[in-house]
Structure formats: structure tokens, C-alpha cells
Write a protein that holds these residues in place. Structure first.
Motif, short mmCIF file in Angstrom:
data_model
loop_
_atom_site.label_atom_id
_atom_site.label_comp_id
_atom_site.label_asym_id
_atom_site.label_seq_id
_atom_site.Cartn_x
_atom_site.Cartn_y
_atom_site.Cartn_z
N VAL A 292 19.73 16.62 -1.23
CA VAL A 292 18.29 16.83 -1.23
C VAL A 292 17.99 18.11 -0.45
CG1 VAL A 292 16.05 15.77 -0.81
CG2 VAL A 292 18.05 14.33 -1.18
N TRP A 293 17.21 18.98 -1.06
CA TRP A 293 16.95 20.31 -0.50
C TRP A 293 15.86 20.27 0.56
CZ3 TRP A 293 12.83 24.05 -1.35
CH2 TRP A 293 13.15 25.34 -0.92
N GLN A 294 14.79 19.54 0.29
CA GLN A 294 13.69 19.46 1.24
C GLN A 294 13.08 18.06 1.17
OE1 GLN A 294 10.64 22.40 0.67
NE2 GLN A 294 9.56 21.91 2.55
N TYR A 295 12.70 17.53 2.33
CA TYR A 295 12.16 16.18 2.37
C TYR A 295 11.25 16.03 3.57
CZ TYR A 295 16.79 16.20 4.63
OH TYR A 295 17.91 16.55 5.34
N PHE A 296 10.14 15.33 3.35
CA PHE A 296 9.16 15.18 4.42
C PHE A 296 8.17 14.09 4.04
CE2 PHE A 296 7.90 18.64 1.59
CZ PHE A 296 6.61 18.28 1.21
N ALA A 297 7.30 13.76 4.99
CA ALA A 297 6.26 12.75 4.78
C ALA A 297 4.90 13.43 4.67
CB ALA A 297 6.25 11.75 5.93
N VAL A 298 4.03 12.82 3.89
CA VAL A 298 2.65 13.27 3.71
C VAL A 298 1.73 12.10 4.06
CG1 VAL A 298 0.93 14.13 2.07
CG2 VAL A 298 3.32 14.88 1.89
N LEU A 299 0.62 12.40 4.75
CA LEU A 299 -0.34 11.37 5.11
C LEU A 299 -1.63 11.60 4.32
CD1 LEU A 299 -0.96 8.93 7.00
CD2 LEU A 299 -1.95 10.60 8.59
N PRO A 300 -1.91 10.77 3.30
CA PRO A 300 -3.15 10.95 2.53
C PRO A 300 -4.35 10.41 3.30
CG PRO A 300 -1.93 9.08 1.69
CD PRO A 300 -1.07 9.69 2.76
N ASP A 301 -5.53 10.80 2.84
CA ASP A 301 -6.76 10.43 3.54
C ASP A 301 -7.35 9.14 2.97
OD1 ASP A 301 -8.76 10.71 5.40
OD2 ASP A 301 -10.01 11.99 4.13
N ILE A 302 -6.53 8.10 2.91
CA ILE A 302 -6.99 6.80 2.40
C ILE A 302 -6.36 5.69 3.22
CG2 ILE A 302 -7.33 7.60 0.02
CD1 ILE A 302 -4.60 6.32 -0.66
N LYS A 303 -6.86 4.49 3.04
CA LYS A 303 -6.23 3.30 3.57
C LYS A 303 -6.06 2.29 2.45
CE LYS A 303 -7.78 3.64 8.39
NZ LYS A 303 -8.44 2.95 9.52
N SER A 304 -5.11 1.38 2.65
CA SER A 304 -4.88 0.37 1.62
C SER A 304 -4.66 -0.99 2.26
CB SER A 304 -3.65 0.75 0.77
OG SER A 304 -2.47 0.69 1.54
N VAL A 305 -4.88 -2.02 1.44
CA VAL A 305 -4.71 -3.39 1.91
C VAL A 305 -3.23 -3.76 1.94
CG1 VAL A 305 -5.22 -5.81 1.41
CG2 VAL A 305 -6.96 -4.06 1.02
N GLY A 306 -2.86 -4.54 2.96
CA GLY A 306 -1.49 -5.02 3.05
C GLY A 306 -1.45 -6.35 3.77
N VAL A 307 -0.24 -6.90 3.87
CA VAL A 307 -0.04 -8.15 4.60
C VAL A 307 1.15 -7.96 5.52
CG1 VAL A 307 0.52 -10.59 4.45
CG2 VAL A 307 -0.93 -9.55 2.70
N MET A 308 0.95 -8.18 6.81
CA MET A 308 2.03 -8.08 7.77
C MET A 308 1.98 -9.33 8.63
SD MET A 308 1.78 -3.99 8.74
CE MET A 308 3.43 -3.87 9.38
N GLY A 309 3.09 -10.07 8.63
CA GLY A 309 3.07 -11.39 9.22
C GLY A 309 2.22 -12.27 8.31
N ASP A 310 1.28 -12.95 8.87
CA ASP A 310 0.36 -13.76 8.06
C ASP A 310 -1.03 -13.17 8.03
OD1 ASP A 310 2.26 -15.69 7.42
OD2 ASP A 310 1.98 -16.70 9.35
N GLU A 311 -1.14 -11.89 8.42
CA GLU A 311 -2.46 -11.31 8.52
C GLU A 311 -2.66 -10.17 7.52
OE1 GLU A 311 -3.15 -10.05 12.48
OE2 GLU A 311 -2.96 -12.06 13.35
N ARG A 312 -3.90 -10.05 7.09
CA ARG A 312 -4.28 -8.96 6.22
C ARG A 312 -4.37 -7.68 7.05
NH1 ARG A 312 -9.02 -6.27 5.15
NH2 ARG A 312 -9.48 -5.65 2.98
N THR A 313 -3.89 -6.57 6.49
CA THR A 313 -3.99 -5.28 7.16
C THR A 313 -4.77 -4.31 6.27
OG1 THR A 313 -1.94 -4.42 6.21
CG2 THR A 313 -1.78 -5.59 8.31
N TYR A 314 -5.36 -3.37 6.91
CA TYR A 314 -6.03 -2.29 6.19
C TYR A 314 -5.59 -1.01 6.91
CZ TYR A 314 -9.62 0.20 3.54
OH TYR A 314 -10.28 1.05 2.68
N ALA A 315 -4.53 -0.40 6.39
CA ALA A 315 -3.86 0.69 7.12
C ALA A 315 -3.51 1.84 6.17
CB ALA A 315 -2.59 0.16 7.80
N ARG A 316 -2.87 2.83 6.72
CA ARG A 316 -2.61 4.05 5.96
C ARG A 316 -1.28 3.98 5.20
NH1 ARG A 316 -6.32 7.73 7.21
NH2 ARG A 316 -7.46 7.49 9.17
N PRO A 317 -1.22 4.62 4.04
CA PRO A 317 0.06 4.77 3.35
C PRO A 317 0.74 6.08 3.78
CG PRO A 317 -1.69 5.48 1.89
CD PRO A 317 -2.34 5.06 3.19
N ILE A 318 2.02 6.14 3.60
CA ILE A 318 2.80 7.38 3.75
C ILE A 318 3.40 7.72 2.40
CG2 ILE A 318 4.97 8.31 4.66
CD1 ILE A 318 2.80 8.54 6.67
#
Length: 536
Positions: A455-481
Motif C-alpha cells: 500500500v502506497w499511502q494510507y490514512f484516516a478521514v473524519l467526515p462531518d456527520i454522526k451515525s447511530v450505533g450500539v456499544m455494549g447494550d446502549e445506543r450510541t450516536y458517534a462519528r464514523p472514520i
């Protein structure tokens, strides 16, 4: 005042550029054989060439037909300089018509691999098979060689695929020996450089370091030099060269805008305060940049703010040095050879145009001026990396990935904030750690640093949105990468990296588990074009 390495080299091959897509590649292949080479415009005069004192000339290919009204030509007196000349593709044809031969239109062109049959006697093709595969890209073809030439190879379409006049040391091929698809191309170039021209393979990194150090010392004398040290490959190599040549006469100004990757400011300071003896100034401008970028969402406005503030910070340091009785005469820059070529030169069918290098855009404040020193201005990127290793720079700097000047600000979509920066730095560190390890495994398996699946180049990007998720038994509303990983050689085009599922899974799992505020990882599988490598 830009200092060019070409003035110090006793043997060099000049490539006359007729607008070839492979022009830079010819110079690269010659350098790979440890002979210095550089491009010059095709409309250079014989007298101008004589002043450059070349050891040999190569005439590049080009997109034009020799019959076209505006076709690039060559000063005929060049063939009277007594220099060995190798013509390739268009260079083969322009040599032919200039010296009295004929080029004819062909109803059938040759594009791609072609089967070449060579004569048993040929200095240029010596030590290559009588039948071999070469790479062609032409429609016109030489129909009659000039007087004094012997035809040494042909294909089913091209009756004069190679020819030579040994008495005058003129050689030419319709095919491209500089491309990898020509099986024995490097042998052919080697034959020309060493057997025909009698050159020595003495352009080595050890010799280059000695030459550049001596050159910097001669130019600078007792004066002072200032360098904007970003921590990238080019400026770091210039800093290492300056350290060896003039030591603390060079002030390296590292402006920390707070937008670098995790751990990078500490790495840069460690290398240039502990390993190299230079005057190192670490400007902590993080808060000033944060205030200027607060609420700014437009990527071009981000770039403008970051660029403008960079020079404000830089010249503030220069002013302080002046007030402290340490006036600076020279500004050192990490300009490299592709910067020179791509900044405007030789972009009109091989005709020379005035070079408008990016350093001409430096916004010097009124009353402030530095003479320029650009010790890397005739080096390609991989040569810069090799030079860095020869100077003792650590691998993590020499092989650092391309990184945009505005830093993480343009990998954060929308406004930049301390919270977003922290999230992106942590996620990006995981991406780099995992894919560094993946590339290292490939290297251990293949022995090649840039193997087919690396792989020549690799990195992370942080978009300006949040999305629903589940962590443990709780609903989350957090950022994607968003993970971006591409395969490329020159950044002009790129394909998304076909990473193994287990690698993708490990990256995703670690980011979600280790980076607070993230509950989702997506993988960008868009090539360039239509996308770009960076998101902003």
C-alpha cells in the motif's frame, strides 16, 4: 540564487525533451545506472549545449509527427558537436530527417509489445537476444536510414527499428528501451553509456553527499541559512545536508500548527536536536492556528489560512534572528526535480517555456529577501530518500508517506476543533500502525519494499456527520472514520488497495474499541480518477 548540482558534475547525459510522456523516465533510467542525467528543452541550441559540457545526448520520444507543421525540430549543428547521440522513438525519426534519411507514413502503427529481430552485429544491442520483445508507440516509421547508418533491427511493421553510425557514435531505436516492457532496455542503455560513450558509473550517493556538502559550504561561506523544516522527506534531507555542511550556521524552523499526525512533532524535534547539529527552533503555534481555523469549513479557506499563517510565523522568527545579531542571507528549500519540471517547463510539445517555480510565490514581506539554496533541485523523490539514508536520517522520516501541507485540517471534513483533531490523530495512528505492519509483512515475504500488493499511502478521514450505533447494550450516536488506502507510483493516478479482510477487520475493531467518540469505520474504494486521494 538556486544552486544546481549539474554545475559540479564532470560527466552527464542530457536528454533533449521533445514532449515525451517518458521524458523523465529516460533520465531516471540513466541515473539508475549511476550516471547523472537531466532534461533540457529540445529547442536548445548547439552552442547552449556546448556550454553545458555534456558527455552524451539522448533524444526523447514525443507525440508529434515529424511532418506536422508545428513539429519540434532540432538544431542540426548539435550533430556536429562530436558527442555520442541516442535517439528514441521521435528522437529516432528527427535524427533520421535531420541527417538526410526519410520517414514515411505507415498505414499500420505499432502500439505496445512488439517482436524485434536484431542483426548479429550491433554495438547498441550487444548482449541482447536476436529475438526480443520491445515496447513501441508510433505510426510513422523510418523508411530510409541516413547515409553512413546501418540498420540493426526490424519488426514486422517497422523496417528500421534500430540503426547506428558507429563512426560518429550516432544510434537510435524506434522502440522505447527506457520502459520496463522492453525486456532488455536497461542493457541497451548500459551499452550506450559504458561501451559506446565510455562513461563511468560514479554517480553514487556517497559521491553526491560529498559534492552537495562542498557546494553548500562554497555558496554560504560565513553567512547564515534558514530552513522551514516540516518534518517531511525533502526538508529533512535539506536539513541533514545543511547540518553536515555548515552545522549551526543553519537555523531549522519547525512550525507546529497542531495539525500533524500523532507523535510527529516529538519525532522531528528528537531527530534534529539529538542526531544533527543544527540551530533548531520549535515554534508552538497550535493555539494561534486553532483560533484562526475556528468555524472555518471551506477547504480552500483552510488552506489559505494555514499557508498565510505559516509564512507569518516563519518570517517572525527570521526577524527575531536579525534582531539578535544573526542575520540570514539564504533560504534553503526542499524543491526537487519534478517540482522544477512540473512547474511549467517543457509543457508545450517539448518547447521550452519559462520556469515559474513554486518558490517564486513565497510572500516575502516588504524589505525582506533571501537568496535561495535548493540542493535537491535535480533529484527525483526516490533519490532524495536514498540521499537521506546516506546522511543517516532514520527510516521513519526517509520513508514517510506523502502528507499535505495543511495537515489533518483537510482530512477533517468541515470545521476543525480540538475534539475532532484528537479523534482523527488517534484513529490515524491505528491505521498507520496496522498498515505499516501489513507492508512490512509483504516486504519480508517478497524482499521488495514496493511489492505488487504494498500500500502506497494510507490514512484516516473524519467526515462531518454522526451515525447511530450500539456499544455494549446502549445506543450510541458517534462519528464514523473513513479509511483511505491506495496503490500508486506517482499520485497522478491511484487505485484503492485490495486489503485482506482480516487487515480491514483489525483496523476497524481497534479504532472502534480504542478511539472514544467513534462507532463506525468505512472503507473508501474509489480510484483516482474519478476521485482524488485526499478528500479535501
Amino acid at each position: 540564487m538556486s544552486q544546481s548540482s549539474s554545475n559540479q558534475i564532470d560527466q552527464k547525459v542530457l536528454v533533449l525533451d521533445f514532449g515525451a510522456q517518458y521524458g523523465q523516465l529516460i533520465a531516471r533510467r540513466v541515473r539508475d545506472l549511476h550516471v547523472y542525467s537531466e532534461l533540457v528543452p529540445c529547442d536548445i541550441t548547439a552552442e547552449e549545449l556546448r556550454e553545458k559540457s555534456p558527455s552524451a545526448l539522448i533524444l526523447s520520444g514525443g507525440p508529434a509527427s515529424v511532418y506536422a507543421e508545428d513539429a519540434p525540430s532540432i538544431d542540426p549543428a548539435i550533430f556536429e558537436l562530436g558527442l555520442p547521440v541516442l535517439g528514441l522513438c521521435y528522437g529516432h525519426q528527427i535524427m533520421t530527417v535531420t541527417l538526410g534519411g526519410e520517414v514515411a507514413h505507415s498505414e499500420v502503427g505499432e502500439y505496445g509489445a512488439a517482436a524485434l529481430e536484431r542483426d548479429r552485429e550491433s554495438a547498441l544491442l550487444n548482449a541482447t537476444p536476436l529475438e526480443q520483445t520491445v515496447w513501441m508507440s508510433h505510426r510513422d516509421a523510418v523508411s530510409r536510414a541516413p547515409e553512413g547508418f546501418t540498420v540493426t533491427a526490424k519488426t514486422s511493421v517497422c523496417p528500421v527499428a534500430a540503426m547506428e553510425d558507429a563512426s560518429r557514435k550516432f544510434y537510435s531505436t524506434q522502440f522505447h528501451p527506457e520502459v520496463q516492457h522492453t525486456e532488455h532496455g536497461q542493457q541497451i542503455l548500459s551499452n550506450f553509456l559504458f561501451d559506446i560513450c565510455g562513461l563511468e558509473p560514479n554517480w553514487t550517493m556517497e559521491n553526491i553527499v560529498e559534492e552537495k556538502v562542498a557546494e553548500i559550504r562554497k555558496t554560504v561561506g560565513e553567512d547564515r541559512v534558514i530552513l522551514a523544516l516540516s518534518g517531511g522527506v525533502d526538508s529533512s534531507v535539506v536539513a541533514a545536508l545543511g547540518a553536515r555542511a555548515i552545522g549551526r550556521q543553519m537555523t531549522c524552523v519547525f512550525i507546529n500548527h497542531g495539525l500533524l499526525r500523532k507523535g510527529e512533532p516529538e519525532q522531528v524535534e528528537s531527530v534534529f536536536t539529538q542526531q544533527f547539529d543544527v540551530d533548531f527552533i520549535h515554534v508552538h503555534a497550535e493555539d494561534r492556528y486553532a483560533a484562526l481555523l475556528d468555524g472555518v469549513t471551506d477547504p480552500e479557506e483552510k488552506r489559505r489560512i494555514i499557508g498565510t499563517q505559516f509564512w507569518n510565523e516563519f518570517f517572525a522568527v527570521a526577524t527575531e534572528l536579525e534582531q539578535d545579531g544573526r542575520p540570514v542571507k539564504y533560504l534553503a528549500q526542499g524543491t526537487i526535480y519534478p517540482d522544477i519540471i512540473e512547474s511549467g517547463a517543457r509543457k508545450t510539445g517539448g518547447k521550452a517555456s519559462t520556469i515559474k517555480s513554486h518558490h517564486n510565490l513565497i510572500p516575502f514581506p516588504e524589505g525582506v529577501h533571501f537568496d535561495l539554496i535548493e540542493p535537491l533541485d535535480h533529484f527525483f523523490k526516490d533519490e532524495v530518500r536514498a540521499l537521506g539514508l546516506a546522511l543517516g536520517l532514520p527510516e521513519h522520516i526517509v520513508h514517510r508517506q506523502p502528507f499535505p501541507g495543511p495537515g489533518l485540517a483537510i482530512r477533517i471534513i468541515g470545521a476543525v476543533s480540538p475534539e475532532k483533531l484528537e479523534i482523527l490523530k488517534e484513529a490515524d495512528a491505528i491505521v498507520r500502525e496496522e498498515l505499516d505492519a501489513y507492508n512490512q509483512r509483504l516486504f519480508e515475504q517478497t524482499g521488495e519494499r514496493n511489492s505488487e500488493h504494498a500500500v502506497w499511502q494510507y490514512f484516516a478521514v473524519l467526515p462531518d456527520i454522526k451515525s447511530v450505533g450500539v456499544m455494549g447494550d446502549e445506543r450510541t450516536y458517534a462519528r464514523p472514520i473513513i479509511l483511505r488506502a491506495v496503490e500508486s507510483t506517482d499520485a497522478m493516478t491511484a487505485d484503492w488497495a485490495k486489503l485482506p479482510y482480516d487487515v480491514l477487520a483489525r483496523v476497524s475493531s481497534r479504532i472502534v474499541a480504542e478511539v472514544p467518540g467513534v462507532n463506525r469505520v468505512a472503507y473508501d474504494i474509489t480510484s483516482k480518477p474519478p476521485a482524488t486521494i485526499e478528500w479535501e
